[in-house]
Design an enzyme around this catalytic site. Structure first.
Site, PDB file in Angstrom:
ATOM      1  N   ASP A  74      14.212  11.966 111.288  1.00 19.97           N
ATOM      2  CA  ASP A  74      13.582  11.653 112.566  1.00 19.97           C
ATOM      3  C   ASP A  74      12.067  11.769 112.550  1.00 19.97           C
ATOM      4  O   ASP A  74      11.387  11.075 113.290  1.00 19.97           O
ATOM      5  CB  ASP A  74      14.180  12.494 113.697  1.00 19.97           C
ATOM      6  CG  ASP A  74      14.154  13.984 113.433  1.00 19.97           C
ATOM      7  OD1 ASP A  74      13.663  14.413 112.367  1.00 19.97           O
ATOM      8  OD2 ASP A  74      14.632  14.743 114.302  1.00 19.97           O
ATOM      9  N   ASP A 447      11.285  25.391 114.029  1.00 19.36           N
ATOM     10  CA  ASP A 447      12.750  25.419 114.016  1.00 19.36           C
ATOM     11  C   ASP A 447      13.372  26.486 113.130  1.00 19.36           C
ATOM     12  O   ASP A 447      14.465  26.961 113.423  1.00 19.36           O
ATOM     13  CB  ASP A 447      13.351  24.064 113.617  1.00 19.36           C
ATOM     14  CG  ASP A 447      13.051  22.961 114.607  1.00 19.36           C
ATOM     15  OD1 ASP A 447      12.802  23.279 115.786  1.00 19.36           O
ATOM     16  OD2 ASP A 447      13.054  21.796 114.220  1.00 19.36           O
TER      17      ASP A 447
END
Length: 734
Positions: A74, A447
């Protein structure tokens, strides 16, 4: 993962007309400014190995070449699988600073009749502030590219990014390509992607919801298109097809209702002439609570519901990936997505969907190659955000699937391990290279928190820093005179701050934390002797709060009202009583001479208005400050911020760091991402910014790289660079 991953919005300049062509990597201008050396040293660039760490949105095996596969991500570009080396080769590292929005891959396509041809549809965001998309096409499996800029936007990191391939080579004609867009309907190219136009006859109209065409699938000589902007009612249409490449029609009898609102992916079983389609009530990867799987007998238009397990009130999820076995009729695999109650899984059927078996029930995992994936039994081992799912057309038991953190693979449908070598997608936020000790690098990441890198060539053996575990790191600092002491801040489940007394090997949470730390953890600093902590707080929405100070290792905290709210605290590396902060709202340098108790304004009138301006202190020196203010240039102070002078040797500076000095030099090597000439690149100076030399090249650019850079204090010439989707790059002279 990637719920919080928003690439920096350095808006891409206006794009060219759809027919404009550029061969890349380009021969970029080298008009040298005064003070810039012309010679470019030879550098070798590699990833500091972590392994994956991001959302794999698609995997595609070539149907005609054994062992050839491609993956898309992504925000981190595209990759080709090297079967002999058993690793992924990055294909889009040549995309530079101005093309940062093209590191998100909306879709990829291969030509079954021409195995060396590869196509990429690139564009990370479809928002107004992002640039338009582009299509790259290759005749050598991605070794070199020809580019066409589009007049529409694509969304490789938008909702729906895990849907099927929106780019397709027409099954009747290799010169014809189709591209489904989110807001602009269906595009068609009749010259192998060189030019594009709206496909006439496609009945669906553009919608503001941002899904549009969710997949394109070849079924014999026909093309099917999923449409994600329907409302789920009985009259809604979410699947179209063309059999002549001109006329499109709704597929009759298609499923409707909430569980079949958005078609996610499709796969065709050529043996049985059936098309399997996965559905959900939302595009995903987040937000799905219902879903289904249906198959279409393409010869008769008869639909059959073959959903393995129906989502329920206490077990909500959608369906995502789907693929069929090219060698065995009726063998199909599908994946659940966003299933948090029972954990996502892959279902497999060998009888056309009449019965299913969950592969999770017999799965055995080996994550020793990437230990950060071992989070204990309280986390779903099988993974989450499973929308990329692919069966090897030459091996019925070779199955891979992507998650929000990695790509898993199996050769026997039971034993699973990461298949991620060479694929690094981390968004990097903080980097420290310690002056001594076992590790040359400690990283703070989006993350996946903080990692301690004993080696650069293997995933950290301790995985993510625990006690507590962070999602994304917001701060990381080391005491200059006491490098065994390290502190970190970030978004954690059991506290948002921690400290280490062994250089980052092991951690303990702060005994207490300010209340605001729960919702707005920000950057943190420690004094040179480790005796004082300063913690700044910034909410994800940009709201700034007062900083807090601790002198007892985080047991108690007090507010520092004179510290500029939201600023990044910087400790003086030589004097433990000195701290600095740059107020980006007013363009003023603030300093503390009483160990962070109070701050007063010093130099003012400096550039303001951008929260991403960066202040850095040169190691081993007191009051030697450097201020990177993006396109406003680079400033330096040698009197602790009382005065600043603009550095004349560069006109833009985005991030700056220091490393070991060159032989015979009396000042540390200075590294920066900036502009000393016509392009933004990575530079090194061995004479305190008197002159610079570019150390990356046109093949190694990695899109947006303006977050963090640091040199190694023990190895001259080695530099660590944070990217926004291509992990930690490190370069060394060769």
């Amino acid at each position: 993962m990637h719920a919080s991953r928003l690439s920096r919005r350095a808006v891409l300049a206006g794009t060219a007309a759809a027919a404009a062509l550029t061969t890349v990597p380009p021969l970029q201008g080298r008009a040298h400014a005064a003070g810039v050396t012309a010679a470019t040293p030879s550098y070798r660039w590699r990833n500091a190995v972590i392994g994956g760490t991001g959302f794999i949105t698609g995997v595609l095996f070539h149907p005609a070449v054994r062992g050839l596969a491609y993956a898309r991500t992504d925000i981190g570009g595209a990759y080709r699988w090297d079967e002999r080396a058993a690793r992924w080769t990055p294909l889009t590292d040549h995309l530079g600073w101005d093309d940062w929005n093209l590191l998100g891959v909306e879709s990829l396509a291969v030509d079954p009749a021409h195995p060396d041809r590869l196509y990429l549809a690139l564009g990370t965001y479809a928002q107004a502030w992002a640039g338009n998309g582009a299509v790259l096409r290759s005749e050598d499996r991605g070794a070199t590219w020809t580019r066409t800029d589009l007049t529409v936007k694509l969304g490789g990191n938008e909702d729906g990014r895990g849907a099927g391939e929106r780019l397709l080579v027409d099954p009747r004609d290799s010169g014809t390509l189709w591209l489904g867009t989110r807001h602009d309907g269906l595009l068609k190219s009749s010259d192998r992607g060189a030019t594009w136009a709206v496909a006439s006859g496609f009945p669906a109209t553009a919608s503001a919801s941002g899904q549009g065409v969710t997949f394109l699938a070849a079924v014999g000589r026909a093309v099917y298109a999923g449409w994600g902007d329907g409302d789920g009612t009985a009259t809604a249409v979410n699947l179209y097809r063309t059999t002549d490449g001109t006329t499109w029609e709704p597929v009759p009898g298609q499923p409707t209702g909430t569980s079949a609102k958005v078609p996610i992916r499709a796969a065709h079983d050529r043996h049985t002439r059936e098309l399997y389609v996965t559905y959900a009530d939302a595009p995903g990867p987040n937000g799905q609570s219902a879903g289904s799987v249906h198959k279409l007998a393409t010869a008769t238009d008869r639909w059959t519901d073959v959903t393995p397990v129906q989502p329920g009130a206490s077990d909500t999820f959608g369906y995502g990936g789907v693929d069929v076995d090219a060698r065995r009729a009726g063998t199909v695999v599908v994946s659940t997505n966003n299933r948090w109650a029972d954990g996502d899984t892959v279902f497999r059927s060998t009888d056309g969907g009449r019965t299913w078996a969950s592969l999770k029930d017999v799965a055995v995992f080996d994550v020793s190659e990437t230990p950060f994936l071992d989070w204990g039994e309280d986390r779903p081992k099988f993974g989450w955000w499973i929308q990329a799912l692919a069966l090897d057309p030459y091996d019925s038991k070779h199955l891979v699937y992507g998650t929000g953190a990695t790509l898993y693979g199996t050769r026997d449908l039971r034993r699973w391990a990461p298949r991620i070598r060479g694929l690094e997608e981390t968004a990097v936020r903080r980097l420290i290279s310690p002056p001594a000790g076992e590790a040359h690098l400690i990283s703070g990441l989006g993350d996946i928190g903080v990692m301690y890198h004993e080696r650069l060539t293997a995933s950290p053996s301790r995985g993510m820093a625990t006690n507590p575990v962070f999602g994304s790191a917001t701060g990381l600092a080391q005491a200059a005179a006491k490098p065994a002491y390290v502190v970190r801040a970030g978004w954690g489940d059991h506290g948002n701050g921690a400290y280490s007394h062994d250089g980052g090997r092991t951690w303990a949470p702060f005994t207490a934390q300010p209340d605001i730390a729960k919702n707005a953890p920000g950057p943190i600093a420690t004094s040179a002797d480790g005796g004082t902590l300063l913690w700044s707080f910034v909410h994800w929405d940009g709201t700034k709060y007062a900083a807090h100070r601790s002198t007892d290792n985080g047991a108690t905290w007090s507010e520092v009202s004179s510290f500029p709210k939201g600023a990044t605290p910087v400790a003086d590396p030589a004097d433990p009583t000195l701290f600095y902060a740059y107020d980006t709202d007013t363009g003023t340098l603030h300093a503390s001479t009483d160990s962070g108790r109070s701050f007063t304004a010093r130099a003012g009138g400096l550039p303001s208005g951008d929260d991403q301006f960066q202040l850095a202190a040169a190691p081993g020196r007191s009051g030697d400050l450097w201020l990177s203010v993006k396109w406003n240039g680079l400033y330096r102070s040698t009197d602790g911020g009382v005065t600043f002078a603009k550095v004349a040797s560069c006109w833009a500076s985005y991030t700056l760091g220091f490393g070991k000095a060159a032989d015979g030099a009396d000042y540390p090597a200075v590294y920066q991402v900036g502009s000393t000439e016509t392009i933004t690149a990575v530079y090194r100076s061995d004479d305190a910014a008197g002159t610079w030399v570019r150390i990356n090249d046109d093949a190694h650019q990695w899109g947006w790289i303006g977050e963090v850079i640091t040199g190694d204090p023990r190895v001259y010439g080695r530099v660590y660079l944070g990217t926004n989707g291509r992990g930690i790059q490190y370069g060394e002279p060769v």
